[in-house]
Design a protein around this motif. Structure first.
Motif, PDB file in Angstrom:
ATOM      1  N   PHE A  47       0.833  -1.209   0.000  1.00  0.00           N
ATOM      2  CA  PHE A  47       0.000   0.000   0.000  1.00  0.00           C
ATOM      3  C   PHE A  47       0.867   1.258   0.000  1.00  0.00           C
ATOM      4  O   PHE A  47       0.677   2.159  -0.819  1.00  0.00           O
ATOM      5  CB  PHE A  47      -0.926  -0.009   1.220  1.00  0.00           C
ATOM      6  CG  PHE A  47      -1.651   1.285   1.418  1.00  0.00           C
ATOM      7  CD1 PHE A  47      -2.725   1.632   0.615  1.00  0.00           C
ATOM      8  CD2 PHE A  47      -1.250   2.167   2.409  1.00  0.00           C
ATOM      9  CE1 PHE A  47      -3.387   2.833   0.802  1.00  0.00           C
ATOM     10  CE2 PHE A  47      -1.900   3.366   2.599  1.00  0.00           C
ATOM     11  CZ  PHE A  47      -2.979   3.705   1.790  1.00  0.00           C
ATOM     12  N   TYR A  48       1.822   1.326   0.925  1.00  0.00           N
ATOM     13  CA  TYR A  48       2.659   2.527   1.005  1.00  0.00           C
ATOM     14  C   TYR A  48       3.599   2.653  -0.192  1.00  0.00           C
ATOM     15  O   TYR A  48       3.907   3.770  -0.618  1.00  0.00           O
ATOM     16  CB  TYR A  48       3.440   2.555   2.315  1.00  0.00           C
ATOM     17  CG  TYR A  48       2.586   3.028   3.464  1.00  0.00           C
ATOM     18  CD1 TYR A  48       2.148   4.339   3.539  1.00  0.00           C
ATOM     19  CD2 TYR A  48       2.192   2.147   4.465  1.00  0.00           C
ATOM     20  CE1 TYR A  48       1.350   4.768   4.581  1.00  0.00           C
ATOM     21  CE2 TYR A  48       1.389   2.569   5.507  1.00  0.00           C
ATOM     22  CZ  TYR A  48       0.975   3.880   5.555  1.00  0.00           C
ATOM     23  OH  TYR A  48       0.178   4.308   6.586  1.00  0.00           O
ATOM     24  N   SER A  49       4.054   1.551  -0.741  1.00  0.00           N
ATOM     25  CA  SER A  49       4.899   1.616  -1.940  1.00  0.00           C
ATOM     26  C   SER A  49       4.141   2.244  -3.095  1.00  0.00           C
ATOM     27  O   SER A  49       4.639   3.152  -3.756  1.00  0.00           O
ATOM     28  CB  SER A  49       5.371   0.215  -2.338  1.00  0.00           C
ATOM     29  OG  SER A  49       6.151  -0.346  -1.340  1.00  0.00           O
ATOM     30  N   VAL A  50       2.931   1.763  -3.333  1.00  0.00           N
ATOM     31  CA  VAL A  50       2.129   2.312  -4.429  1.00  0.00           C
ATOM     32  C   VAL A  50       1.754   3.757  -4.130  1.00  0.00           C
ATOM     33  O   VAL A  50       1.812   4.620  -5.011  1.00  0.00           O
ATOM     34  CB  VAL A  50       0.874   1.439  -4.661  1.00  0.00           C
ATOM     35  CG1 VAL A  50      -0.090   2.104  -5.630  1.00  0.00           C
ATOM     36  CG2 VAL A  50       1.271   0.064  -5.155  1.00  0.00           C
ATOM     37  N   LYS A  51       1.407   4.048  -2.891  1.00  0.00           N
ATOM     38  CA  LYS A  51       1.015   5.406  -2.512  1.00  0.00           C
ATOM     39  C   LYS A  51       2.129   6.405  -2.790  1.00  0.00           C
ATOM     40  O   LYS A  51       1.887   7.475  -3.360  1.00  0.00           O
ATOM     41  CB  LYS A  51       0.641   5.441  -1.032  1.00  0.00           C
ATOM     42  CG  LYS A  51       0.260   6.803  -0.522  1.00  0.00           C
ATOM     43  CD  LYS A  51      -0.063   6.768   0.957  1.00  0.00           C
ATOM     44  CE  LYS A  51      -0.322   8.156   1.485  1.00  0.00           C
ATOM     45  NZ  LYS A  51      -0.560   8.159   2.925  1.00  0.00           N
ATOM     46  N   TYR A  52       3.350   6.091  -2.381  1.00  0.00           N
ATOM     47  CA  TYR A  52       4.447   7.042  -2.552  1.00  0.00           C
ATOM     48  C   TYR A  52       5.049   7.029  -3.953  1.00  0.00           C
ATOM     49  O   TYR A  52       5.741   7.970  -4.326  1.00  0.00           O
ATOM     50  CB  TYR A  52       5.513   6.812  -1.494  1.00  0.00           C
ATOM     51  CG  TYR A  52       5.046   7.261  -0.133  1.00  0.00           C
ATOM     52  CD1 TYR A  52       4.622   8.563   0.087  1.00  0.00           C
ATOM     53  CD2 TYR A  52       4.986   6.368   0.927  1.00  0.00           C
ATOM     54  CE1 TYR A  52       4.170   8.970   1.317  1.00  0.00           C
ATOM     55  CE2 TYR A  52       4.534   6.766   2.166  1.00  0.00           C
ATOM     56  CZ  TYR A  52       4.128   8.079   2.357  1.00  0.00           C
ATOM     57  OH  TYR A  52       3.672   8.483   3.580  1.00  0.00           O
ATOM     58  N   ILE A  53       4.776   6.008  -4.728  1.00  0.00           N
ATOM     59  CA  ILE A  53       5.191   6.041  -6.134  1.00  0.00           C
ATOM     60  C   ILE A  53       4.234   6.927  -6.924  1.00  0.00           C
ATOM     61  O   ILE A  53       4.645   7.717  -7.765  1.00  0.00           O
ATOM     62  CB  ILE A  53       5.255   4.623  -6.724  1.00  0.00           C
ATOM     63  CG1 ILE A  53       6.480   3.905  -6.175  1.00  0.00           C
ATOM     64  CG2 ILE A  53       5.297   4.665  -8.241  1.00  0.00           C
ATOM     65  CD1 ILE A  53       6.573   2.454  -6.565  1.00  0.00           C
ATOM     66  N   GLN A  86       2.092   9.362  -5.700  1.00  0.00           N
ATOM     67  CA  GLN A  86       2.086  10.751  -5.253  1.00  0.00           C
ATOM     68  C   GLN A  86       3.131  10.933  -4.142  1.00  0.00           C
ATOM     69  O   GLN A  86       2.826  10.828  -2.960  1.00  0.00           O
ATOM     70  CB  GLN A  86       0.697  11.115  -4.733  1.00  0.00           C
ATOM     71  CG  GLN A  86       0.507  12.570  -4.498  1.00  0.00           C
ATOM     72  CD  GLN A  86      -0.928  12.866  -4.127  1.00  0.00           C
ATOM     73  OE1 GLN A  86      -1.704  11.981  -3.824  1.00  0.00           O
ATOM     74  NE2 GLN A  86      -1.278  14.135  -4.151  1.00  0.00           N
ATOM     75  N   PRO A  87       4.372  11.230  -4.506  1.00  0.00           N
ATOM     76  CA  PRO A  87       5.445  11.286  -3.523  1.00  0.00           C
ATOM     77  C   PRO A  87       5.389  12.468  -2.558  1.00  0.00           C
ATOM     78  O   PRO A  87       5.935  12.395  -1.474  1.00  0.00           O
ATOM     79  CB  PRO A  87       6.706  11.349  -4.371  1.00  0.00           C
ATOM     80  CG  PRO A  87       6.287  11.780  -5.707  1.00  0.00           C
ATOM     81  CD  PRO A  87       4.855  11.405  -5.860  1.00  0.00           C
ATOM     82  N   LYS A  88       4.757  13.561  -2.906  1.00  0.00           N
ATOM     83  CA  LYS A  88       4.619  14.749  -2.054  1.00  0.00           C
ATOM     84  C   LYS A  88       5.971  15.345  -1.649  1.00  0.00           C
ATOM     85  O   LYS A  88       6.148  15.809  -0.530  1.00  0.00           O
ATOM     86  CB  LYS A  88       3.793  14.427  -0.804  1.00  0.00           C
ATOM     87  CG  LYS A  88       2.381  14.007  -1.109  1.00  0.00           C
ATOM     88  CD  LYS A  88       1.616  13.737   0.165  1.00  0.00           C
ATOM     89  CE  LYS A  88       0.242  13.246  -0.156  1.00  0.00           C
ATOM     90  NZ  LYS A  88      -0.521  12.922   1.028  1.00  0.00           N
ATOM     91  N   GLU A  89       6.903  15.367  -2.544  1.00  0.00           N
ATOM     92  CA  GLU A  89       8.211  15.984  -2.290  1.00  0.00           C
ATOM     93  C   GLU A  89       8.266  17.289  -3.058  1.00  0.00           C
ATOM     94  O   GLU A  89       8.488  17.320  -4.258  1.00  0.00           O
ATOM     95  CB  GLU A  89       9.328  15.053  -2.735  1.00  0.00           C
ATOM     96  CG  GLU A  89       9.351  13.761  -1.960  1.00  0.00           C
ATOM     97  CD  GLU A  89      10.185  12.702  -2.639  1.00  0.00           C
ATOM     98  OE1 GLU A  89      10.608  12.903  -3.786  1.00  0.00           O
ATOM     99  OE2 GLU A  89      10.390  11.668  -2.015  1.00  0.00           O
TER     100      GLU A  89
END
Length: 86
Positions: free
Chosen positions: A61-67, A69-72
């Protein structure tokens, strides 16, 4: 070429889909037909598998989430040294 790659991948992924008749008889009712080898020895084995499954799902879940929409947004983030934006 594409056909041979597809056949190879399909063969690799379909090897473990069905249990053999001997393994099928050794498994508890919930795992019959999908698992190979001896069945779980007790509730501890089920707890381990459930715990590991939860960890894998959270990680996925977190891998897909940050790929996606990374929010950087920081201008001096490390990715700015590699990526060149115009």
């Amino acid at each position: 070429m594409k056909k041979s790659i597809f056949i190879t991948l399909f063969s690799l992924f379909s090897i473990g889909l069905f249990a053999c008749p001997v393994c099928d008889k050794q498994q508890p009712k919930i795992l019959q037909g999908i698992a190979h080898g001896a069945g779980p020895d007790g509730n501890v084995d089920y707890a381990i598998v459930i715990g590991m499954s939860i960890i894998v799902l959270i990680t996925l879940f977190y891998s897909v989430k940050y790929i996606v929409q990374p929010k950087e947004t920081n201008s001096n983030h490390i990715k700015r040294t590699i990526l060149k934006f115009d």
